[in-house]
Design a protein around this motif. Structure first.
Motif, short mmCIF file in Angstrom:
data_model
loop_
_atom_site.label_atom_id
_atom_site.label_comp_id
_atom_site.label_asym_id
_atom_site.label_seq_id
_atom_site.Cartn_x
_atom_site.Cartn_y
_atom_site.Cartn_z
N LEU A 387 26.26 -29.28 -13.10
CA LEU A 387 25.74 -28.63 -14.31
C LEU A 387 24.24 -28.83 -14.48
O LEU A 387 23.64 -28.23 -15.37
N GLN A 388 23.62 -29.67 -13.66
CA GLN A 388 22.21 -30.02 -13.90
C GLN A 388 21.27 -28.81 -13.84
O GLN A 388 20.40 -28.66 -14.71
N PRO A 389 21.36 -27.90 -12.86
CA PRO A 389 20.45 -26.74 -12.90
C PRO A 389 20.68 -25.86 -14.12
O PRO A 389 19.73 -25.29 -14.66
N LEU A 390 21.92 -25.78 -14.59
CA LEU A 390 22.23 -24.96 -15.75
C LEU A 390 21.62 -25.56 -17.01
O LEU A 390 21.08 -24.85 -17.86
N LEU A 391 21.70 -26.88 -17.13
CA LEU A 391 21.12 -27.56 -18.29
C LEU A 391 19.60 -27.50 -18.25
O LEU A 391 18.94 -27.42 -19.30
N LEU A 392 19.02 -27.54 -17.06
CA LEU A 392 17.57 -27.40 -16.94
C LEU A 392 17.10 -26.03 -17.43
O LEU A 392 16.06 -25.91 -18.10
N LEU A 393 17.85 -24.98 -17.12
CA LEU A 393 17.50 -23.64 -17.59
C LEU A 393 17.51 -23.58 -19.12
O LEU A 393 16.62 -22.98 -19.74
N LEU A 394 18.50 -24.22 -19.73
CA LEU A 394 18.56 -24.25 -21.19
C LEU A 394 17.37 -25.01 -21.76
O LEU A 394 16.81 -24.64 -22.81
N ILE A 470 14.29 -17.64 -14.42
CA ILE A 470 13.27 -18.38 -15.18
C ILE A 470 12.63 -17.44 -16.21
O ILE A 470 12.39 -17.81 -17.36
N GLN A 471 12.34 -16.22 -15.79
CA GLN A 471 11.77 -15.22 -16.69
C GLN A 471 12.71 -14.96 -17.86
O GLN A 471 12.27 -14.86 -19.02
N LEU A 472 14.00 -14.88 -17.58
CA LEU A 472 14.99 -14.65 -18.64
C LEU A 472 15.04 -15.84 -19.60
O LEU A 472 15.17 -15.67 -20.81
N ALA A 473 14.90 -17.05 -19.06
CA ALA A 473 14.92 -18.25 -19.90
C ALA A 473 13.75 -18.27 -20.87
O ALA A 473 13.87 -18.78 -22.00
N GLU A 474 12.60 -17.74 -20.45
CA GLU A 474 11.41 -17.74 -21.31
C GLU A 474 11.44 -16.62 -22.35
O GLU A 474 10.62 -16.61 -23.26
N ARG A 475 12.37 -15.70 -22.22
CA ARG A 475 12.44 -14.56 -23.14
C ARG A 475 13.13 -15.00 -24.43
O ARG A 475 14.28 -15.46 -24.39
N PRO A 476 12.49 -14.90 -25.58
CA PRO A 476 13.12 -15.31 -26.85
C PRO A 476 14.41 -14.55 -27.12
O PRO A 476 14.51 -13.34 -26.86
N THR A 478 17.33 -14.87 -25.67
CA THR A 478 18.31 -14.81 -24.59
C THR A 478 19.49 -15.72 -24.92
O THR A 478 19.30 -16.88 -25.31
N SER A 479 20.69 -15.19 -24.78
CA SER A 479 21.86 -16.01 -25.08
C SER A 479 22.12 -16.99 -23.94
O SER A 479 21.74 -16.74 -22.79
N ALA A 480 22.75 -18.10 -24.30
CA ALA A 480 23.08 -19.10 -23.27
C ALA A 480 24.01 -18.50 -22.23
O ALA A 480 23.84 -18.74 -21.02
N LYS A 481 24.97 -17.73 -22.67
CA LYS A 481 25.92 -17.11 -21.73
C LYS A 481 25.17 -16.18 -20.76
O LYS A 481 25.42 -16.20 -19.55
N GLN A 482 24.25 -15.37 -21.29
CA GLN A 482 23.50 -14.43 -20.45
C GLN A 482 22.66 -15.18 -19.42
O GLN A 482 22.61 -14.82 -18.24
N ARG A 526 25.67 -18.73 -28.74
CA ARG A 526 24.37 -19.10 -29.30
C ARG A 526 23.27 -18.71 -28.32
O ARG A 526 23.52 -18.45 -27.15
N THR A 527 22.04 -18.71 -28.82
CA THR A 527 20.93 -18.46 -27.90
C THR A 527 20.78 -19.67 -26.98
O THR A 527 21.26 -20.78 -27.28
N ALA A 528 20.08 -19.46 -25.88
CA ALA A 528 19.89 -20.55 -24.93
C ALA A 528 19.11 -21.70 -25.57
O ALA A 528 19.42 -22.87 -25.37
N ALA A 529 18.09 -21.36 -26.36
CA ALA A 529 17.29 -22.40 -27.01
C ALA A 529 18.13 -23.19 -28.01
O ALA A 529 18.08 -24.43 -28.05
N GLU A 530 18.91 -22.49 -28.83
CA GLU A 530 19.77 -23.17 -29.80
C GLU A 530 20.79 -24.06 -29.08
O GLU A 530 21.08 -25.17 -29.52
N THR A 531 21.33 -23.56 -27.99
CA THR A 531 22.35 -24.31 -27.25
C THR A 531 21.77 -25.61 -26.70
O THR A 531 22.42 -26.66 -26.75
N ASP A 532 20.54 -25.56 -26.20
CA ASP A 532 19.94 -26.78 -25.65
C ASP A 532 19.77 -27.84 -26.74
O ASP A 532 20.12 -29.00 -26.54
N HIS A 533 19.23 -27.44 -27.91
CA HIS A 533 19.06 -28.38 -29.01
C HIS A 533 20.42 -28.94 -29.45
O HIS A 533 20.55 -30.14 -29.72
N TRP A 534 21.40 -28.07 -29.50
CA TRP A 534 22.74 -28.47 -29.94
C TRP A 534 23.36 -29.49 -28.97
O TRP A 534 23.91 -30.50 -29.39
#
Length: 737
Positions: A387-394, A470-476, A478-482, A526-534
């Motif tokens: 799961l480490q690369p996935l968590l890094l993306l978040l 990486i581009q998708l991760a920087e896009r405000p 973006t959902s975590a699932k996406q 949730r969004t990717a950003a929200e998911t990481d904080h959560w």
């Protein structure tokens, strides 16, 4: 004063004969061994002439404590096998027969980096060395397991390798074992396993030394004998010599440590052959669970051939253990709903898994709902390497990645560049990661600018696909699932996990964990950003939780020898029971071993046992049908309900099995068991939607599962058999109407 059953008294009273005691789960074997030990001491046996061998340190300490409460004189030697081996080891050192030991006992923390380096040095190709460098855990953990398996006996590592049926690219383990042994002897170091391995190896080469340790004891008592390995058996025979009377106690139906070298044949065949005058006793009464579980467990395990036939009977004082079968395609949701409605104390509940990956969804749900739990493994789901690369993306999406120091960012980039490995030299990827670590913002732009020019067009395309995520991760927004789905698709991550795994089981576990994580993200949307904080909040919350509180999440192997008021066994499907790793066609499934594993899980519960199986019949484990659960529930309840017994007659509206009739004859001999469903047994026992068949030799049965190469048929004698499809079809008649 302890009151013993007639069976227990027979064991205690046996003094001058070897004896083999088959003791079912929860049968009070420790109390019986305690009674026998105390009786021998009361008879005047010198404590120094009596040796008791226990399976582990905790049971050894518990046994000593209980013995002190009933015997106030000098204590006999109560040890684990390894403690005994280490004592002999020190004696051999004193005599100059083994070299002295330097330093502490070697543990995995010290061994892992050494083994990792040796694996790289001994790799047969540069590509294999690169794979070992990139995937440390993939190679080091199996190497440690292989070492332990070799040290369980006296056979050379090459032969053990062949017996285990490991793939050809793992031949490296044999060379690494030999390198390890050379270093270990030069450094005069030992592992836990070497406490037995080195003395036994010496005795096997020097019979004149072995006899010096024989014939000093009058009595030897061995607990958990079904878990013995070849070295332990060898040492036991040396110590017994021609003088000692040996008592072994265990249950072949609970042999589940074959991967460590345990073998039920030691108890079933070797002991009575080596000690031909031995008596055989049974402890068939369980004090842990009631007749519903006893009946289901008996029906299940009777399908094994490699066992001592014994019928487990629930003592009249056991709880009325309720057996539940849940037909569900979502085990986790069912268990979580049950937990919310339960009045049981959390520490009374255990969930037992076949593979640790099955626990991932449950762990995530417990975290999100702030329900305390005990996870009996070193790594929680959010610490697992897959799961480490996935968590890094978040973390990139939330901006947390940019807040890390440069060294941490470099390591993070290296993970994203190498998991999965894109077949580019690691030095090139490492240099790219170092350059990327200098940037905190516009990561996609810098990523594309740092694509190594020396790489081929195909290699650059592979990296560019990662860059687009990486581009998708920087896009405000973006959902975590996406985001995670994009990574899985662009890197073919799931197939890469399976393809790069050391074994089919390892790949299966990692794939299962990633799929559980993706399902979790889909549920919460949730969004990717929200998911990481959560997730960071959940991890912090977990770290402050009180230890040893909450429900227990553990594996069946770790549950051995334990019990809980409430037990859940999820995942009773055709993939996990018996477990057949996806894509693994090399090794035949040891169905009897898998059945023993489920038998152990089933017999851990005291008041409630919950089994979770898919709703669709063809997806269920064949073991579900073997347990005869409707019969076990109906008969088990009736035996505890006097209102259902009329003039010593118990009449059930369900077909009976021969085993059920035997059970009633043993536990309620004055009760006549009848079934008004006997004449319509064919219709009543039909598994949902299954085809009735007749075999030329085995008679009538039900086609439980039809596969491309095999047919699974449960016959009316209660046994389920697996046939090669092409061979059995000419022998079958499909019955209609």
């Amino acid at each position: 004063m302890t009151r013993y059953t007639d069976e227990q008294q027979q064991v205690i009273a046996t003094r001058q004969r070897h004896q083999r005691v088959v003791a079912v789960a929860g049968s009070g074997k420790t109390s019986t061994l305690l009674g026998q030990t105390a009786a021998l001491l009361a008879d005047g046996v010198a404590p120094r002439r009596l040796l008791v061998l226990m399976y582990n340190r905790s049971t050894q300490q518990d046994f000593l404590s209980r013995l002190r409460a009933v015997h106030h004189g000098p204590m006999p030697d109560v040890r684990t096998f390894h403690s005994l081996g280490f004592s002999i080891y020190r004696t051999l050192i004193q005599r100059g027969l083994l070299p002295p030991i330097q330093g502490d006992i070697l543990g995995s923390g010290e061994l892992e980096p050494r083994i990792w380096r040796w694996l790289q040095e001994l790799a047969s190709t540069g590509e294999q060395a690169q794979d070992i460098l990139n995937n440390k855990r993939k190679w080091v953990e199996p190497a440690l397991t292989f070492f332990e398996r070799v040290k369980a006996g006296l056979e050379p590592p090459a032969l053990v390798f062949k017996q285990l049926g490991l793939p050809g690219n793992a031949q490296l383990l044999v060379k690494t074992f030999e390198r390890f042994e050379k270093w270990r002897k030069e450094a005069q170091r030992i592992t836990f396993s070497d406490m037995l391995y080195d003395p036994v190896n010496l005795f096997s080469q020097r019979a004149d030394l072995a006899v010096q340790f024989a014939n000093h004891l009058d009595h030897i008592i061995v607990d958990e004998y079904q878990d013995i390995n070849a070295n332990q058996q060898f040492l036991l025979e040396i110590l017994a010599g021609e003088r000692a009377t040996v008592t072994v106690v265990g249950d072949p139906d609970q042999t589940i440590y074959e991967f460590r070298g345990s073998d039920p044949s030691f108890m079933l065949h070797h002991f009575p052959t080596y000690f031909p005058d031995s008596a055989v006793h049974t402890l068939s009464l369980t004090f842990r669970y009631g007749p519903q579980v006893a009946l289901a467990a008996n029906h299940l395990i009777q399908h094994n051939l490699g066992r001592q036939p014994i019928l487990t009977c629930a003592h009249s004082g056991t709880p009325d253990t309720a057996l539940h079968l849940h037909r569900t395609d979502d085990d986790t949701t069912l268990i979580m709903t049950w937990l919310q409605q339960s009045t049981h104390a959390a520490t009374d509940i255990a969930v037992l898994f076949r593979l640790w990956a099955q626990a991932a969804r449950m762990e995530l749900q417990l975290l999100t709902q702030n329900i305390p739990f005990q996870l009996e493994t070193e790594r929680g789901v959010l610490q697992r390497s897959e799961l480490q690369p996935l968590l890094l993306l978040l973390s990139i999406a939330s901006g947390r990645f940019a807040q890390q120091n440069k060294a941490e960012r470099a390591q993070g980039w290296l993970t994203l560049l190498t998991q999965p490995y894109p077949k580019i030299q690691r030095d090139i990827l490492k240099q790219m990661a170092q350059r990327l670590a200098s940037s905190k913002h516009e990561l996609y732009k810098h990523f594309m600018a740092q694509l190594p020019p020396k790489c081929s067009h195909w290699q650059q395309e592979q990296l560019a696909l990662r860059g687009s995520v990486i581009q998708l991760a920087e896009r405000p927004g973006t959902s975590a699932k996406q985001l995670i789905s994009a990574w899985l698709n662009n890197t073919d991550y799931l197939n890469a996990l399976v393809g790069n795994a050391f074994s089919a089981q390892q790949g299966d576990e990692q794939k299962e964990t990633v799929q559980a994580f993706l399902h979790f993200l889909q549920q919460h949307d949730r969004t990717a950003a929200e998911t990481d904080h959560w997730l960071q909040q959940l991890l912090a919350q977990r770290q402050t939780a009180q230890p040893k509180t909450g429900i227990t999440l553990t594996s069946i192997h770790k549950a051995k020898g334990r019990e809980w008021p409430v037990v859940f066994i999820p995942g009773l499907n055709r993939h996990f029971y018996p477990y057949r790793p996806e894509g693994d066609l090399r090794l035949p499934v040891d169905e009897e071993s898998e059945r023993r594993l489920l038998y152990v899980a089933l017999t851990r519960g005291q008041r409630e046992v919950h089994l979770c199986t898919p709703a669709a019949v063809d997806e269920r484990s064949p073991f579900v049908a073997e347990m005869e659960i409707p019969l076990a529930q109906t008969l088990g309840q009736a035996l505890r309900d006097p209102a259902q017994q009329t003039q010593n007659t118990l009449t059930l509206n369900i077909p009976l099995t021969k085993l059920a009739q035997q059970y009633v004859a043993l536990t309620a001999p004055n009760v006549e068991l009848r079934s008004i469903a006997e004449k319509s047994a064919t219709a009543s026992t039909a598994p949902d939607g299954q085809q009735r068949v007749q075999h030329n030799h085995f008679g009538m049965g039900w086609l439980l599962r039809s596969e491309a190469k095999q047919l699974h048929i449960r016959f009316d004698d209660g046994k389920t058999r697996v046939f090669e499809r092409d061979l059995v079809l000419p022998l079958l008649t499909f019955v209609t109407g």
